[in-house]
Design a protein around this motif. Structure first.
Motif, PDB file in Angstrom:
ATOM      1  N   THR A   1       0.791  -1.377  -0.056  1.00  0.00           N
ATOM      2  CA  THR A   1      -0.180  -0.085  -0.258  1.00  0.00           C
ATOM      3  C   THR A   1       0.840   1.210   0.147  1.00  0.00           C
ATOM      4  O   THR A   1       0.347   2.275   0.029  1.00  0.00           O
ATOM      5  CB  THR A   1      -0.827   0.111   1.105  1.00  0.00           C
ATOM      6  OG1 THR A   1      -0.248  -0.126   2.493  1.00  0.00           O
ATOM      7  CG2 THR A   1      -1.916  -1.026   1.245  1.00  0.00           C
ATOM      8  N   THR A   2       2.171   1.294  -0.102  1.00  0.00           N
ATOM      9  CA  THR A   2       3.142   2.265  -0.092  1.00  0.00           C
ATOM     10  C   THR A   2       3.806   2.077  -1.199  1.00  0.00           C
ATOM     11  O   THR A   2       4.050   1.387  -2.126  1.00  0.00           O
ATOM     12  CB  THR A   2       3.981   2.186   1.054  1.00  0.00           C
ATOM     13  OG1 THR A   2       4.618   3.517   1.350  1.00  0.00           O
ATOM     14  CG2 THR A   2       4.927   1.037   1.046  1.00  0.00           C
ATOM     15  N   GLU A   3       4.322   3.484  -1.721  1.00  0.00           N
ATOM     16  CA  GLU A   3       5.218   3.754  -3.027  1.00  0.00           C
ATOM     17  C   GLU A   3       6.176   2.563  -3.027  1.00  0.00           C
ATOM     18  O   GLU A   3       6.325   1.842  -4.168  1.00  0.00           O
ATOM     19  CB  GLU A   3       5.648   4.873  -2.978  1.00  0.00           C
ATOM     20  CG  GLU A   3       4.677   6.085  -3.414  1.00  0.00           C
ATOM     21  CD  GLU A   3       4.110   5.857  -4.692  1.00  0.00           C
ATOM     22  OE1 GLU A   3       2.564   6.022  -4.830  1.00  0.00           O
ATOM     23  OE2 GLU A   3       4.742   5.875  -5.663  1.00  0.00           O
ATOM     24  N   VAL A   4       7.077   2.493  -1.937  1.00  0.00           N
ATOM     25  CA  VAL A   4       8.151   1.450  -2.192  1.00  0.00           C
ATOM     26  C   VAL A   4       8.276   0.753  -0.934  1.00  0.00           C
ATOM     27  O   VAL A   4       8.320   1.607   0.312  1.00  0.00           O
ATOM     28  CB  VAL A   4       9.635   2.326  -2.428  1.00  0.00           C
ATOM     29  CG1 VAL A   4      10.638   1.121  -2.762  1.00  0.00           C
ATOM     30  CG2 VAL A   4       9.299   3.032  -4.083  1.00  0.00           C
ATOM     31  N   LEU A   5       8.509  -0.347  -0.738  1.00  0.00           N
ATOM     32  CA  LEU A   5       8.541  -1.157   0.456  1.00  0.00           C
ATOM     33  C   LEU A   5       9.864  -1.949   0.395  1.00  0.00           C
ATOM     34  O   LEU A   5      10.025  -2.745  -0.390  1.00  0.00           O
ATOM     35  CB  LEU A   5       7.297  -1.784   0.635  1.00  0.00           C
ATOM     36  CG  LEU A   5       7.376  -2.697   2.185  1.00  0.00           C
ATOM     37  CD1 LEU A   5       7.379  -1.692   3.277  1.00  0.00           C
ATOM     38  CD2 LEU A   5       6.113  -3.636   1.997  1.00  0.00           C
ATOM     39  N   ASN A   6      10.660  -1.886   1.487  1.00  0.00           N
ATOM     40  CA  ASN A   6      11.616  -2.838   1.687  1.00  0.00           C
ATOM     41  C   ASN A   6      11.437  -4.256   1.843  1.00  0.00           C
ATOM     42  O   ASN A   6      10.687  -4.330   2.894  1.00  0.00           O
ATOM     43  CB  ASN A   6      12.940  -2.355   2.572  1.00  0.00           C
ATOM     44  CG  ASN A   6      13.489  -1.100   2.132  1.00  0.00           C
ATOM     45  OD1 ASN A   6      13.521  -0.744   1.000  1.00  0.00           O
ATOM     46  ND2 ASN A   6      14.093  -0.302   3.044  1.00  0.00           N
ATOM     47  N   VAL A   7      12.068  -5.204   1.195  1.00  0.00           N
ATOM     48  CA  VAL A   7      11.916  -6.577   1.457  1.00  0.00           C
ATOM     49  C   VAL A   7      13.154  -7.050   2.202  1.00  0.00           C
ATOM     50  O   VAL A   7      14.119  -6.851   1.725  1.00  0.00           O
ATOM     51  CB  VAL A   7      11.478  -7.555   0.346  1.00  0.00           C
ATOM     52  CG1 VAL A   7      11.099  -8.870   0.707  1.00  0.00           C
ATOM     53  CG2 VAL A   7      10.362  -6.857  -0.402  1.00  0.00           C
ATOM     54  N   ARG A   8      13.014  -7.717   3.286  1.00  0.00           N
ATOM     55  CA  ARG A   8      14.320  -7.980   3.931  1.00  0.00           C
ATOM     56  C   ARG A   8      14.620  -9.329   4.406  1.00  0.00           C
ATOM     57  O   ARG A   8      13.600 -10.277   4.239  1.00  0.00           O
ATOM     58  CB  ARG A   8      14.057  -7.351   5.636  1.00  0.00           C
ATOM     59  CG  ARG A   8      14.126  -5.844   5.287  1.00  0.00           C
ATOM     60  CD  ARG A   8      14.018  -5.077   6.930  1.00  0.00           C
ATOM     61  NE  ARG A   8      13.933  -3.729   6.763  1.00  0.00           N
ATOM     62  CZ  ARG A   8      15.068  -3.090   6.591  1.00  0.00           C
ATOM     63  NH1 ARG A   8      16.006  -3.469   6.625  1.00  0.00           N
ATOM     64  NH2 ARG A   8      14.781  -1.712   6.539  1.00  0.00           N
ATOM     65  N   SER A   9      15.857  -9.863   4.459  1.00  0.00           N
ATOM     66  CA  SER A   9      16.229 -11.050   4.704  1.00  0.00           C
ATOM     67  C   SER A   9      15.835 -11.891   6.013  1.00  0.00           C
ATOM     68  O   SER A   9      15.306 -12.974   6.131  1.00  0.00           O
ATOM     69  CB  SER A   9      17.671 -11.437   4.380  1.00  0.00           C
ATOM     70  OG  SER A   9      18.284 -10.743   5.421  1.00  0.00           O
ATOM     71  N   SER A  10      15.413 -11.082   6.929  1.00  0.00           N
ATOM     72  CA  SER A  10      15.003 -11.049   8.239  1.00  0.00           C
ATOM     73  C   SER A  10      13.973 -10.035   8.989  1.00  0.00           C
ATOM     74  O   SER A  10      14.125  -9.066   8.301  1.00  0.00           O
ATOM     75  CB  SER A  10      16.018 -11.375   9.413  1.00  0.00           C
ATOM     76  OG  SER A  10      16.822 -10.379   9.544  1.00  0.00           O
ATOM     77  N   PRO A  11      12.950 -10.606   9.822  1.00  0.00           N
ATOM     78  CA  PRO A  11      12.370  -9.237  10.193  1.00  0.00           C
ATOM     79  C   PRO A  11      12.953  -8.498  11.357  1.00  0.00           C
ATOM     80  O   PRO A  11      12.700  -8.470  12.549  1.00  0.00           O
ATOM     81  CB  PRO A  11      11.088 -10.280  11.013  1.00  0.00           C
ATOM     82  CG  PRO A  11      11.930 -11.481  11.388  1.00  0.00           C
ATOM     83  CD  PRO A  11      12.705 -11.848  10.428  1.00  0.00           C
ATOM     84  N   ASP A  12      13.870  -7.646  10.727  1.00  0.00           N
ATOM     85  CA  ASP A  12      14.610  -6.805  11.626  1.00  0.00           C
ATOM     86  C   ASP A  12      15.149  -5.513  10.788  1.00  0.00           C
ATOM     87  O   ASP A  12      15.793  -5.525   9.756  1.00  0.00           O
ATOM     88  CB  ASP A  12      15.942  -7.474  11.765  1.00  0.00           C
ATOM     89  CG  ASP A  12      16.984  -6.737  12.797  1.00  0.00           C
ATOM     90  OD1 ASP A  12      16.429  -5.445  13.239  1.00  0.00           O
ATOM     91  OD2 ASP A  12      18.047  -6.885  13.127  1.00  0.00           O
ATOM     92  N   SER A  13      14.256  -4.384  11.016  1.00  0.00           N
ATOM     93  CA  SER A  13      14.379  -3.102  10.254  1.00  0.00           C
ATOM     94  C   SER A  13      15.667  -2.371  10.462  1.00  0.00           C
ATOM     95  O   SER A  13      15.873  -1.337   9.942  1.00  0.00           O
ATOM     96  CB  SER A  13      13.223  -2.208  10.581  1.00  0.00           C
ATOM     97  OG  SER A  13      13.221  -1.988  12.071  1.00  0.00           O
ATOM     98  N   GLU A  14      16.493  -2.910  11.579  1.00  0.00           N
ATOM     99  CA  GLU A  14      17.724  -2.245  11.858  1.00  0.00           C
ATOM    100  C   GLU A  14      18.880  -2.653  11.369  1.00  0.00           C
ATOM    101  O   GLU A  14      20.019  -2.035  11.081  1.00  0.00           O
ATOM    102  CB  GLU A  14      17.941  -2.211  13.391  1.00  0.00           C
ATOM    103  CG  GLU A  14      17.072  -1.524  14.237  1.00  0.00           C
ATOM    104  CD  GLU A  14      16.766  -0.106  14.147  1.00  0.00           C
ATOM    105  OE1 GLU A  14      17.593   0.533  13.748  1.00  0.00           O
ATOM    106  OE2 GLU A  14      15.513   0.459  14.101  1.00  0.00           O
TER     107      GLU A  14
END
Length: 334
Positions: free
Chosen positions: A269-282
């Protein structure tokens, strides 16, 4: 009397020797930080050097967020001179040396005339800076069958290398994480103002704290010179942005998507979304990016978390064979 005078003489020599020793230690302080450390800054953080020296000069473009300029090749025993930022252009002076760490270093000159050494891997030679006005697909080879499954996004800075095949151009992005071929060169913007805005935007969003990010983003938005840039909206949106994506000032109609997807699917639902290798935004773990409206299959529902005031579960998803984790707040699962 002679013994007294001699003692005074030796005492003066000893004091002088100690003074010189202390002075030498102060002036030869070495840096033991990594090549991309931020132990020093270059005065005004809004100064951006994107211009080449001349067409005859062999110029290099910095590909890392921050790079240390040092007085000798290598880090051992080297004195830290200056910070070079992503996107800055420097002049290669033609000297290359392999240091004690078995890495190659180049002697370069900054736009202000300062000379020093940098780690070769952190720079790109014989390229031209550009910023993207639209998302752009990237390919491993100049062939539409070699799609790499990731894209550059609008506002990304790339170095367009001096390698081309027909309409294809080879490009490299920040930290060399994304390197390959593109075939829509009309999406490159070479305007100096837009490039400077994109570089400052990149510096801002790479700040360690949200407060510093917002402070630097506001400096860009408030700068009257950048009001003429066609990319100013990226910075304006980011002022209210969480790290995971851009929030719009209006609501989109996703009713058709809501009706078409199943319970084990979600859409962005947002313009660009990061997809990560693990559930950790840091962590530095972004594997690819999704765009608004992309529909993904849910593999696993992860932990519930609150990030900068936004609460949701993490979801492991599959998109066209590519897997990773997304924060649910910026999806239809919000």
């Amino acid at each position: 009397m002679k013994k007294t005078a001699l003692k005074k003489y030796y005492l003066m020599v000893l004091l002088l020797a100690l003074f010189v020793s202390c002075k030498d230690k102060t002036s030869s302080t070495t840096s033991t930080d990594t090549e991309t450390s931020s132990d020093a800054t270059s005065g005004n953080d809004l100064d951006v050097n994107t211009s080449s020296f001349s067409e005859d000069d062999n110029s290099l473009i910095c590909l890392w967020p921050k790079v240390g300029l040092r007085d000798i090749a290598g880090r051992k025993g080297a004195k830290y001179l200056e910070t070079i930022y992503f996107g800055e252009t420097v002049k290669f002076l033609g000297e290359k040396e392999t240091a004690s760490d078995n890495k190659d270093y180049l002697k370069i000159e900054l736009s202000d005339g300062q000379v020093g050494w940098v780690y070769e891997y952190l720079f790109s030679e014989n390229g031209k800076l550009a910023v993207l006005k639209n998302p752009l697909a990237i390919y491993k080879r100049p062939d539409v069958m070699e799609f790499m499954g990731n894209k550059f996004t609008r506002g990304n800075i790339v170095v367009v290398l001096n390698e081309d095949k027909g309409e294809w151009k080879k490009v490299v992005g920040l930290k060399k994480d994304t390197e390959g071929w593109v075939n829509k060169t009309s999406d490159f913007i070479y305007d100096d103002l837009d490039i400077k805005l994109a570089i400052l935007y990149n510096r801002a969003i790479n700040e360690e704290t949200s407060a510093k990010q917002q402070q630097k983003l506001k400096l860009i938005v408030d700068n009257p010179a950048f009001q003429q840039s066609g990319l100013i909206d990226i910075v304006q949106n980011a002022l209210y942005d969480d790290e995971e994506g851009y929030e719009e000032d209006y609501e989109d109609d996703f009713s058709e998507l809501d009706a078409s997807i199943s319970s084990d699917q979600l859409y962005i639902t947002t313009e660009v979304l990061n997809v990560r290798s693990s559930p950790d935004s840091e962590a530095d773990n972004v594997v690819f990016q999704l765009e608004k409206g992309n529909v993904c299959n849910i593999i696993e529902k992860g932990l519930y978390e609150t990030l900068r005031g936004n609460s949701s579960n993490w979801y492991k998803i599959d998109y066209n064979g590519n897997e990773g984790w997304v924060f649910g707040y910026f999806t239809s699962k919000n």
